[in-house]
Scaffold this motif. Structure first.
Motif, short mmCIF file in Angstrom:
data_model
loop_
_atom_site.label_atom_id
_atom_site.label_comp_id
_atom_site.label_asym_id
_atom_site.label_seq_id
_atom_site.Cartn_x
_atom_site.Cartn_y
_atom_site.Cartn_z
N PHE A 1 15.48 0.41 -14.78
CA PHE A 1 14.43 1.31 -14.24
C PHE A 1 13.47 1.97 -15.49
O PHE A 1 14.29 1.85 -16.58
N GLN A 2 12.34 2.10 -15.04
CA GLN A 2 11.49 2.26 -16.34
C GLN A 2 11.69 3.78 -17.12
O GLN A 2 11.74 3.71 -18.19
N ASP A 3 11.91 4.77 -16.28
CA ASP A 3 12.28 6.09 -16.69
C ASP A 3 13.73 6.61 -16.85
O ASP A 3 14.48 6.98 -16.05
N THR B 1 -5.02 6.06 1.15
CA THR B 1 -4.35 4.71 1.06
C THR B 1 -4.54 4.16 -0.10
O THR B 1 -5.61 3.97 -0.74
N VAL B 2 -3.60 4.14 -1.03
CA VAL B 2 -3.39 3.47 -2.36
C VAL B 2 -3.12 2.03 -2.27
O VAL B 2 -2.20 1.76 -1.70
N GLN B 3 -4.09 1.12 -2.62
CA GLN B 3 -3.76 -0.41 -2.66
C GLN B 3 -3.14 -0.61 -3.90
O GLN B 3 -3.99 -0.96 -4.89
N ASP C 1 11.90 -3.25 -16.07
CA ASP C 1 10.87 -2.64 -15.93
C ASP C 1 10.68 -1.48 -17.21
O ASP C 1 11.25 -0.46 -17.25
N GLU C 2 9.87 -2.05 -18.32
CA GLU C 2 9.56 -1.16 -19.55
C GLU C 2 11.21 -0.96 -20.12
O GLU C 2 11.48 0.16 -20.24
N PRO C 3 11.87 -2.06 -20.21
CA PRO C 3 13.25 -1.78 -20.77
C PRO C 3 13.53 -1.21 -22.02
O PRO C 3 14.64 -0.56 -22.23
N GLU D 1 -2.36 -2.37 -17.72
CA GLU D 1 -2.50 -0.81 -17.49
C GLU D 1 -1.46 -0.19 -16.80
O GLU D 1 -0.99 -0.64 -16.00
N THR D 2 -1.49 1.17 -17.01
CA THR D 2 -0.62 2.11 -16.43
C THR D 2 -1.27 2.09 -14.94
O THR D 2 -2.53 2.23 -14.89
N GLY D 3 -0.41 2.13 -14.05
CA GLY D 3 -1.16 2.19 -12.54
C GLY D 3 -1.55 0.94 -11.99
O GLY D 3 -2.13 0.78 -10.88
N ALA D 4 -1.11 -0.15 -12.73
CA ALA D 4 -1.85 -1.53 -12.13
C ALA D 4 -0.76 -2.04 -11.09
O ALA D 4 -1.29 -2.78 -10.30
N GLY D 5 0.30 -1.47 -10.81
CA GLY D 5 1.22 -1.89 -9.73
C GLY D 5 2.38 -2.72 -10.23
O GLY D 5 3.08 -3.36 -9.46
N LYS D 6 2.74 -2.82 -11.37
CA LYS D 6 3.96 -3.36 -12.00
C LYS D 6 5.19 -2.97 -11.37
O LYS D 6 5.99 -3.69 -10.92
N THR D 7 5.45 -1.71 -11.39
CA THR D 7 6.67 -1.04 -10.80
C THR D 7 6.69 -1.45 -9.46
O THR D 7 7.79 -1.83 -8.94
N THR D 8 5.73 -1.17 -8.73
CA THR D 8 5.54 -1.60 -7.46
C THR D 8 6.02 -3.11 -6.95
O THR D 8 6.87 -3.10 -5.98
N ILE D 9 5.68 -3.96 -7.57
CA ILE D 9 6.03 -5.29 -7.43
C ILE D 9 7.40 -5.46 -7.61
O ILE D 9 8.20 -6.09 -6.81
N ASP E 1 -10.28 3.39 -9.10
CA ASP E 1 -9.69 4.19 -8.13
C ASP E 1 -9.01 3.37 -7.30
O ASP E 1 -9.79 2.66 -6.49
N PRO E 2 -7.73 3.37 -7.07
CA PRO E 2 -6.71 2.30 -6.32
C PRO E 2 -7.02 2.82 -4.72
O PRO E 2 -6.59 1.89 -3.84
N THR E 3 -7.74 3.69 -4.49
CA THR E 3 -7.86 4.02 -3.06
C THR E 3 -9.36 3.69 -2.51
O THR E 3 -9.55 3.65 -1.40
N GLU F 1 0.81 -1.22 -0.04
CA GLU F 1 0.07 -0.07 0.17
C GLU F 1 0.88 1.31 -0.07
O GLU F 1 1.98 1.31 0.38
N TYR F 2 0.50 2.27 -0.57
CA TYR F 2 1.11 3.49 -0.25
C TYR F 2 0.34 4.37 0.56
O TYR F 2 -1.03 4.68 0.47
N VAL F 3 0.76 4.72 1.70
CA VAL F 3 0.04 5.32 2.69
C VAL F 3 0.23 6.92 2.84
O VAL F 3 1.42 7.15 3.26
#
Ligand SMILES: Nc1ncnc2c1ncn2[C@@H]1O[C@H](COP(=O)(O)OP(=O)(O)OP(=O)(O)O)[C@@H](O)[C@H]1O
Ligand SMILES: [Mg+2]
Lengths: 314, 319
Positions: free
Chosen positions: B99-101, B22-24, B180-182, B44-52, B278-280, B15-17
Motif C-alpha cells: 500500500f501507498q500510505d 463521475t470521475v473517469q 504502490d510507491e513502495p 502524475e498524481t491522480g493519474a489512476g495508478k492506485t486505481t489500476i 479535470d477527471p470529471t 469510474e468513481y461515481v
C-alpha cells in the motif's frame, strides 16, 4: 495500569463526597421536610416539636457535617426518617434488583445494538440500513415510560400474555427489561453504525482485504475493534443511565428497586433515604465509568499508553 | 495475448461515481507482463495508478468505484469473473499489494507482528506458533528486530511501518506483486535494501512485479518495461531503454525534463505547464493536448489510438 486503577478508585472518594454534599444541599433547599410528611395535618407546634426531635431544626452546616460524619467515618447510612427502617438494609434488599435490571438491559443493548449497527453500516443506504436507522431514530426519541405504558397496554391488557406489574418469575421481568433497553439498543445501533461507517473506509481495512481475509474476518478482526472505542463509551454511559434512570420504569412496573425507592423517598422528603440511594447509585456509576475506561484501554493500545504515560509524568 | 503473458489487463475502465459527479479514473488501460518481469507505472498524481492496482486486486470500494469494462487475466484466468471466494485465495497469496500510505495501511489496534502472521496463517495453513515464527523472520528480513513483534503501529516510524507493509505483502511469496510507491517513506539506504529484497524475491519465485512510482531512478533500477499513464490512459509503453532513450510522447519528454539530472548542467528544471485535466470532464481527443506544445487542430478532435513507434514501443500521439 494497576496504578491507574488505584488512582481512579482514590479519585472516587472526593467525587462521592461532592455528590453527597450537592444532593444534600438541593434537598435542604427544597420546600417541605420529613417532619411535615410524618405529622400530616397536625397543628404547627406539633410539627415543630417533631422537627426538633428529628434534628431537622439545626443549621444547614451542622446537619451536613453530622451526616457526612455518620456516612463517611462511621459508615452508617442511618435510619429512614419516615419509615424508620435501616437504610443499609433497604439498599441491600433493593439495589440488586436494579442492578440485575440494568445488567440485562445493557447486555441486550450491546448484543442487539452492535450487530444491528454493523449490519446497517455494511448495507449503507439499502433497505436494511434504512430500517435500522429508522428504528434507532424512533427509539432514541421515545421516552422509556411511554414505551413501558404502551407495552403494558398491549401485552398485559390487550393480549394478556404478561403480568402488568409486580415481581415474580421470568414473565415479570420481560416488559421492564424491554422497556428499559430499547433506548440503549437504539443508541448503540446508531453509534455502531456511524463508527463502523468511518472505519470500513480506512486503508487498513482495504489492506486487510488485500491479504485475502474473508469479509467476516475483515469485519470482526479489523473493523469492529477499531469502531469499538466510542461504542464502549456510549455503552458505559448507558449502563450508568439505566442504573439510576430505570426509576420511572421501576415505578410503572412496581419493581421494588432503588429507583422506586428514590422516587418514594423524594416524595416523603426523606433526605436520609434519598441520600443513601443516591450515594450507592453514584458509587456504582463511577465504577461503571472506570470499567468503560479500562475496556477502552483494553481494545486500544494508544489509550492504554496514555494511562501509562500519565502515570510516568507524576 | 502472447503465450508467456502472465498478467494481461485489457481495456480496463474504472469510474468513481458519487452523487454529484463521475470521475473517469481509468480509461481503457491495457498492460501485459510476463512471468518474472517488472513493469514500472509512472504518472502524475491522480493519474489512476492506485486505481489500476486496486482493480487488479479487486479491492476497490464499490460504491463509489465501478469497473465499467475490461478484462484482467492472471495466468489465463479472468480475475474479474472469479467468484469472491476464489479471489480471496488469490489475494495476499498469489497477488499481493504494497500500500501507498504506510501511515494508514496498518491496523492501529493490532500488533504489527500479528498483521504479518495473519496473512501467513490464512494462506499457508500453519499453526499459530509457526506463523508467528515466520512473521518474526519476515520482520528481521525487512530490518526490524523480531522483539518488536508485539508492538503497535503508533510505536513505529513511518519508514518502519512501510517496511511492515512490505513484509506483509511479501510474506506468502506472491506471483504478482503490485507495489504502490513502495519506497516513498524510506531513506535511500533502506530504499536500496527494499528494492534488493524485491529483486531477490523476483529471482527466487519469478515474481512479476508492477512498481508504481514517481521516482525515475527506481524505474531505471528495477524495471524491464515502463508504462506512462496520463489521466487514466497509457500514453506510452515500451522497454525501459526505449522509453528512457527515445521518449516519444510529449508528456514523457516533459516528465524527464522535470527531473534533475546528475550529468547535464541544466540551469533550471522545466516543469510541464498547466494542470492535469479535470477527471470529471476529460477532453474528447488527446487528454494531454491542452498542455502540449505540439497541439494542433487534429489532436482535440477524436480519441487518439496507440501507435507503434518502434519494436514493442507504443505511444498515443498523432505526431
Ligand atoms: N474513493 C474515491 N472517490 C472518488 N474519486 C476517487 C476516489 N479514489 C480516487 N479517486 C479519483 O480517481 C483518480 C485516480 O486516483 P488514484 O488514487 O488512482 O491516483 P494515483 O495515480 O494513485 O495518484 P497518486 O500518485 O497521488 O497516488 C483521481 O482523480 C482521484 O481523485
Ligand atoms: Mg496512488
Amino acid at each position: 495500569m494497576i496504578r491507574y486503577v488505584f488512582r481512579r478508585l482514590a479519585l472516587m472518594i472526593p467525587i462521592i463526597i461532592g455528590v453527597t454534599v450537592l444532593v444534600f444541599t438541593i434537598i435542604w433547599f427544597t420546600p417541605g421536610d420529613a417532619a411535615e410528611v410524618l405529622a400530616g395535618n397536625a397543628p404547627r407546634e406539633q410539627v415543630e416539636e417533631l422537627r426538633r426531635l428529628m434534628g431537622l431544626d439545626r443549621p444547614y452546616i451542622v446537619q451536613l457535617g453530622d451526616y457526612l460524619y455518620n456516612v463517611f467515618i462511621r459508615h452508617d447510612f442511618g435510619k429512614a426518617l419516615v419509615n424508620k427502617t435501616s437504610i443499609s438494609a433497604d439498599i441491600v434488599m433493593r439495589f440488586p434488583k436494579s442492578l440485575i435490571f440494568a445488567v440485562f438491559g445493557i447486555l441486550i443493548s450491546v448484543f442487539a445494538g452492535i450487530p444491528l449497527g454493523v449490519y446497517a453500516a455494511l448495507h449503507q443506504n439499502k433497505t436494511g440500513d434504512s430500517l435500522a436507522t429508522a428504528f434507532s431514530l424512533l427509539f432514541v426519541s421515545t421516552p422509556g415510560f411511554w414505551l413501558a405504558l404502551m407495552l403494558v397496554l398491549l401485552f398485559a391488557y390487550r393480549l394478556g400474555w404478561l403480568p402488568p406489574y409486580g415481581m415474580g418469575g421470568v414473565e415479570y421481568w420481560i416488559m421492564p427489561v424491554l422497556a428499559n433497553c430499547f433506548h440503549g439498543v437504539a443508541i448503540i445501533t446508531r453509534q455502531t453504525r456511524s463508527s463502523m461507517l468511518e472505519v470500513i473506509r480506512s486503508d487498513f481495512v482495504v489492506m486487510a482485504r488485500s491479504k485475502g481475509l474473508s469479509e467476516g474476518e475483515v469485519i470482526v478482526r479489523h473493523a469492529l475493534p477499531n469502531a469499538l472505542i466510542p461504542i464502549i463509551a456510549v455503552a458505559g454511559m448507558n449502563f450508568g443511565g439505566m442504573l439510576g434512570g430505570g426509576l420511572i420504569i421501576e415505578k410503572v412496573f412496581s419493581i421494588p428497586g432503588i429507583g422506586n425507592y428514590l422516587v418514594t423517598a423524594v416524595g416523603q422528603r426523606d433526605f436520609t433515604a434519598v441520600m443513601g440511594g443516591v450515594i450507592i447509585t453514584s458509587l456504582f456509576f463511577s465504577l461503571v465509568m472506570l470499567a468503560a475506561d479500562l475496556g477502552m484501554a483494553f481494545v486500544d493500545p494508544r489509550v492504554k499508553e496514555q494511562y501509562s504515560t500519565a502515570r510516568r509524568r507524576k | 495475448m502472447s503465450q508467456d503473458t502472465f498478467l494481461s489487463v485489457r481495456g480496463l475502465t474504472v469510474e468513481y461515481v458519487t452523487k454529484y459527479e463521475t470521475v473517469q479514473a481509468v480509461n481503457g488501460v491495457c498492460l501485459d507482463l510476463s512471468k518474472g518481469q517488472t513493469l514500472g507505472l509512472v504518472g502524475e498524481t491522480g493519474a489512476g495508478k492506485t486505481t489500476i492496482a486496486r482493480a487488479v486486486t479487486r479491492i476497490l470500494q464499490s460504491p463509489p468505484a465501478a469497473v465499467r469494462g475490461g478484462e484482467i487475466f492472471l495466468d489465463g484466468v479472468d480475475l474479474l469473473k472469479l467468484p469472491e471466494r476464489e479471489m480471496c485465495h488469490m489475494r495476499g497469496n498469489r497477488i499481493s499489494m504494497i500500500f501507498q500510505d504506510p501511515m494508514t495501511a496498518l491496523n492501529p489496534v493490532m500488533c504489527v507482528g500479528n498483521q504479518i502472521a495473519e496473512v501467513i496463517r490464512k494462506h499457508d495453513h500453519v499453526s499459530a506458533a509457526a506463523a508467528r515464527q515466520q512473521a518474526e523472520m519476515s520482520l528481521e528480513l525487512v530490518g526490524i528486530p523480531a522483539q518488536r513483534y508485539g508492538e503497535y503501529p503508533h510505536q513505529f516510524s513511518g519508514g518502519m511501518k512501510q517496511r511492515v507493509v512490505i513484509a506483509a505483502a511479501l510474506a506468502c511469496g506472491p506471483d504478482l506483486l503490485l507495489a504502490d510507491e513502495p519506497t516513498t517513506a524510506l531513506d535511500v539506504t533502506i530504499q536500496a535494501q527494499m528494492l534488493d529484497m524485491m529483486h531477490r524475491l523476483h529471482d527466487l519465485k519469478e515474481t512479476s512485479t508492477v512498481i508504481i512510482t514517481h521516482d525515475m531512478g527506481v524505474v531505471a533500477e528495477m524495471c524491464d518495461y515502463v508504462a506512462v499513464i496520463y489521466a487514466g490512459e497509457i500514453v506510452e509503453y515500451g522497454a525501459l531503454e526505449d522509453v528512457f532513450d527515445h521518449a516519444a510522447h510529449p508528456y514523457t519528454v516533459g516528465l524527464f525534463a522535470a527531473i534533475p539530472s546528475m550529468w547535464e548542467d541544466v540551469a533550471r528544471l522545466t516543469p510541464i505547464p498547466g494542470q492535469p485535466p479535470d477527471p470529471t470532464a476529460l477532453p474528447v481527443g488527446c487528454k494531454f493536448s491542452p498542455r502540449c506544445a505540439y497541439m494542433d487542430g487534429e489532436c482535440g478532435a477524436r480519441p487518439v489510438e496507440m501507435k507503434t513507434v518502434g519494436p514493442g514501443h507504443t505511444c498515443r500521439c498523432l505526431r
